[in-house]
Write a protein that holds these residues in place. Structure first.
Motif, PDB file in Angstrom:
ATOM      1  N   PRO A   1      -5.204   5.504  -2.564  1.00 27.19           N
ATOM      2  CA  PRO A   1      -5.374   6.050  -1.811  1.00 27.19           C
ATOM      3  C   PRO A   1      -4.509   6.893  -1.106  1.00 27.19           C
ATOM      4  O   PRO A   1      -3.252   6.696  -1.639  1.00 27.19           O
ATOM      5  CB  PRO A   1      -6.179   4.703  -0.959  1.00 27.19           C
ATOM      6  N   PRO A   2      -4.173   7.637   0.482  1.00 24.76           N
ATOM      7  CA  PRO A   2      -3.442   8.129   1.100  1.00 24.76           C
ATOM      8  C   PRO A   2      -2.722   7.179   1.301  1.00 24.76           C
ATOM      9  O   PRO A   2      -2.902   6.231   1.178  1.00 24.76           O
ATOM     10  CB  PRO A   2      -4.091   8.822   1.761  1.00 24.76           C
TER      11      PRO A   2
ATOM     12  N   ALA B   1     -11.580   8.248   3.233  1.00 27.12           N
ATOM     13  CA  ALA B   1     -10.532   8.263   1.900  1.00 27.12           C
ATOM     14  C   ALA B   1     -11.453   7.081   1.448  1.00 27.12           C
ATOM     15  O   ALA B   1     -12.333   7.200   0.021  1.00 27.12           O
ATOM     16  CB  ALA B   1      -9.214   8.291   1.541  1.00 27.12           C
ATOM     17  N   ASP B   2     -11.540   6.121   1.620  1.00 26.72           N
ATOM     18  CA  ASP B   2     -12.225   5.038   1.828  1.00 26.72           C
ATOM     19  C   ASP B   2     -13.552   5.237   1.175  1.00 26.72           C
ATOM     20  O   ASP B   2     -14.377   4.927   0.323  1.00 26.72           O
ATOM     21  CB  ASP B   2     -12.239   3.497   2.447  1.00 26.72           C
ATOM     22  N   VAL B   3     -14.072   5.794   1.693  1.00 30.88           N
ATOM     23  CA  VAL B   3     -15.798   6.153   1.842  1.00 30.88           C
ATOM     24  C   VAL B   3     -15.953   6.488   0.452  1.00 30.88           C
ATOM     25  O   VAL B   3     -16.874   6.788   0.328  1.00 30.88           O
ATOM     26  CB  VAL B   3     -16.391   6.040   3.070  1.00 30.88           C
ATOM     27  N   GLU B   4     -14.966   7.882   0.921  1.00 29.51           N
ATOM     28  CA  GLU B   4     -15.367   9.258  -0.310  1.00 29.51           C
ATOM     29  C   GLU B   4     -15.207   8.710  -1.451  1.00 29.51           C
ATOM     30  O   GLU B   4     -16.181   8.706  -2.609  1.00 29.51           O
ATOM     31  CB  GLU B   4     -13.963  10.266  -0.352  1.00 29.51           C
ATOM     32  N   ALA B   5     -13.918   7.870  -1.558  1.00 32.20           N
ATOM     33  CA  ALA B   5     -13.884   6.355  -3.096  1.00 32.20           C
ATOM     34  C   ALA B   5     -15.240   6.085  -4.034  1.00 32.20           C
ATOM     35  O   ALA B   5     -15.148   6.126  -4.869  1.00 32.20           O
ATOM     36  CB  ALA B   5     -12.483   5.776  -2.706  1.00 32.20           C
ATOM     37  N   GLY B   6     -15.900   5.525  -2.172  1.00 30.77           N
ATOM     38  CA  GLY B   6     -16.597   4.820  -2.484  1.00 30.77           C
ATOM     39  C   GLY B   6     -18.091   5.535  -3.102  1.00 30.77           C
ATOM     40  O   GLY B   6     -18.987   4.624  -4.343  1.00 30.77           O
ATOM     41  N   ARG B   7     -18.322   6.574  -3.068  1.00 29.44           N
ATOM     42  CA  ARG B   7     -19.298   7.220  -3.474  1.00 29.44           C
ATOM     43  C   ARG B   7     -19.092   7.505  -5.097  1.00 29.44           C
ATOM     44  O   ARG B   7     -19.927   7.769  -5.592  1.00 29.44           O
ATOM     45  CB  ARG B   7     -19.194   8.393  -2.464  1.00 29.44           C
ATOM     46  N   ILE B   8     -17.997   7.811  -4.594  1.00 29.58           N
ATOM     47  CA  ILE B   8     -17.321   8.125  -6.570  1.00 29.58           C
ATOM     48  C   ILE B   8     -18.122   7.174  -7.290  1.00 29.58           C
ATOM     49  O   ILE B   8     -18.436   6.810  -8.702  1.00 29.58           O
ATOM     50  CB  ILE B   8     -16.680   8.566  -6.785  1.00 29.58           C
ATOM     51  N   ALA B   9     -17.791   5.651  -7.101  1.00 27.85           N
ATOM     52  CA  ALA B   9     -17.107   5.263  -7.453  1.00 27.85           C
ATOM     53  C   ALA B   9     -18.711   4.112  -7.973  1.00 27.85           C
ATOM     54  O   ALA B   9     -18.527   3.729  -9.175  1.00 27.85           O
ATOM     55  CB  ALA B   9     -16.674   3.349  -6.701  1.00 27.85           C
ATOM     56  N   GLY B  10     -19.199   4.344  -6.761  1.00 27.52           N
ATOM     57  CA  GLY B  10     -20.781   3.943  -7.115  1.00 27.52           C
ATOM     58  C   GLY B  10     -21.475   4.909  -7.856  1.00 27.52           C
ATOM     59  O   GLY B  10     -22.896   4.603  -8.481  1.00 27.52           O
TER      60      GLY B  10
ATOM     61  N   GLN C   1      -2.513  12.162   5.240  1.00 26.09           N
ATOM     62  CA  GLN C   1      -3.956  12.763   5.396  1.00 26.09           C
ATOM     63  C   GLN C   1      -4.427  11.308   6.691  1.00 26.09           C
ATOM     64  O   GLN C   1      -5.472  11.240   6.589  1.00 26.09           O
ATOM     65  CB  GLN C   1      -4.756  12.296   4.084  1.00 26.09           C
ATOM     66  N   THR C   2      -3.452  10.345   6.237  1.00 24.61           N
ATOM     67  CA  THR C   2      -3.642   8.848   6.764  1.00 24.61           C
ATOM     68  C   THR C   2      -4.166   9.067   8.367  1.00 24.61           C
ATOM     69  O   THR C   2      -5.119   9.015   8.912  1.00 24.61           O
ATOM     70  CB  THR C   2      -3.611   7.901   6.541  1.00 24.61           C
TER      71      THR C   2
END
Length: 230
Positions: free
Chosen positions: A42-43, A191-200, A49-50
């Motif tokens: 994460p950033p 960034a949390d949400v974008e990473a979640g989409r990749i993870a899912g 970015q944060t």
């Protein structure tokens, strides 16, 4: 003959499958899908970015409507029935027992894969980063990255849209909104949400390769499509 086989398979799966998601056996764990190697970190807390992501959360905080807040609060629940608004009136727990048990395992998979990554990265939530943030949803103090709700929403969306490709666009739009509501609710950064989409998406691809998944998927899909009249 095929219908008799599916009926017998459904009965067998129900006998073996737990009712509650908290008791369900996941299809994968962090040992089989390691997000620490699949996602970038994460950033940093002091990064530009944060700070930009915090500004987005604060901007939404003063512009979100009561209707947006209500939707974000409703999406705190992590189950496939949050897709009911795009699946129609026959999409009900009591009518789809094998399907329901199957998606309990999908939800359990997200927790087993994502929670260790959250614990390792320990990214603060927006309200932990700044006292100016006033979340509109239930607080959580677990690591923010990646977003578990977004991960499971994406994972459910991918699997569900494969079962009902006729509604793929609507299902995936709903899955996208499920993640956006974590930002609207003030409980996650972008960034949390974008990473979640990749993870899912990654989790879906990995578990769909498993023979055990494929057997339960076939029974759940058949039950769902019959229940929806497709």
């Amino acid at each position: 003959m095929r219908s008799l086989f599916l009926a017998a398979l459904t009965t067998a799966l129900l006998a073996l499958s737990p009712v509650h998601a908290g008791e369900a056996k996941p299809f994968a764990t962090a040992k089989t899908i390691d997000l620490l190697t699949l996602l970038k970190p994460p950033p940093a807390n002091d990064s530009a970015q944060t700070r930009a992501e915090l500004a987005e959360v604060l901007s939404i905080q003063v512009t979100r409507t009561p209707e947006m807040e209500a939707q974000a609060q409703a999406d705190v629940v992590e189950n496939v029935w949050r897709f009911a608004n795009v699946m129609g009136p026959n999409f009900k727990t009591e009518a789809l027992p094998a399907f329901s048990a199957f998606f309990d395992r999908i939800v359990a998979t997200e927790g087993e894969v994502v929670d260790p990554a959250k614990d390792s990265w320990k990214r603060p939530r927006p309200h932990q980063y700044s006292p100016l943030v006033k979340p509109a949803v239930k607080l959580s103090n677990s690591g923010a990255y990646p977003s578990g709700h977004t991960t499971v929403g994406t994972l459910m969306g991918v699997v569900l849209s494969n079962m009902v490709p006729e509604k793929r666009n609507e299902i995936m739009a709903r899955a996208w909104a499920y993640g956006e509501n974590r930002i609207i609710g003030g409980i996650h950064f972008r960034a949390d949400v974008e990473a979640g989409r990749i993870a899912g998406t990654v989790i879906a691809a990995r578990i769909m390769e498993q023979p055990e998944f494929q057997v339960e998927y076939a029974a759940a899909k058949a039950e769902l499509r019959k229940g929806l009249g497709l």
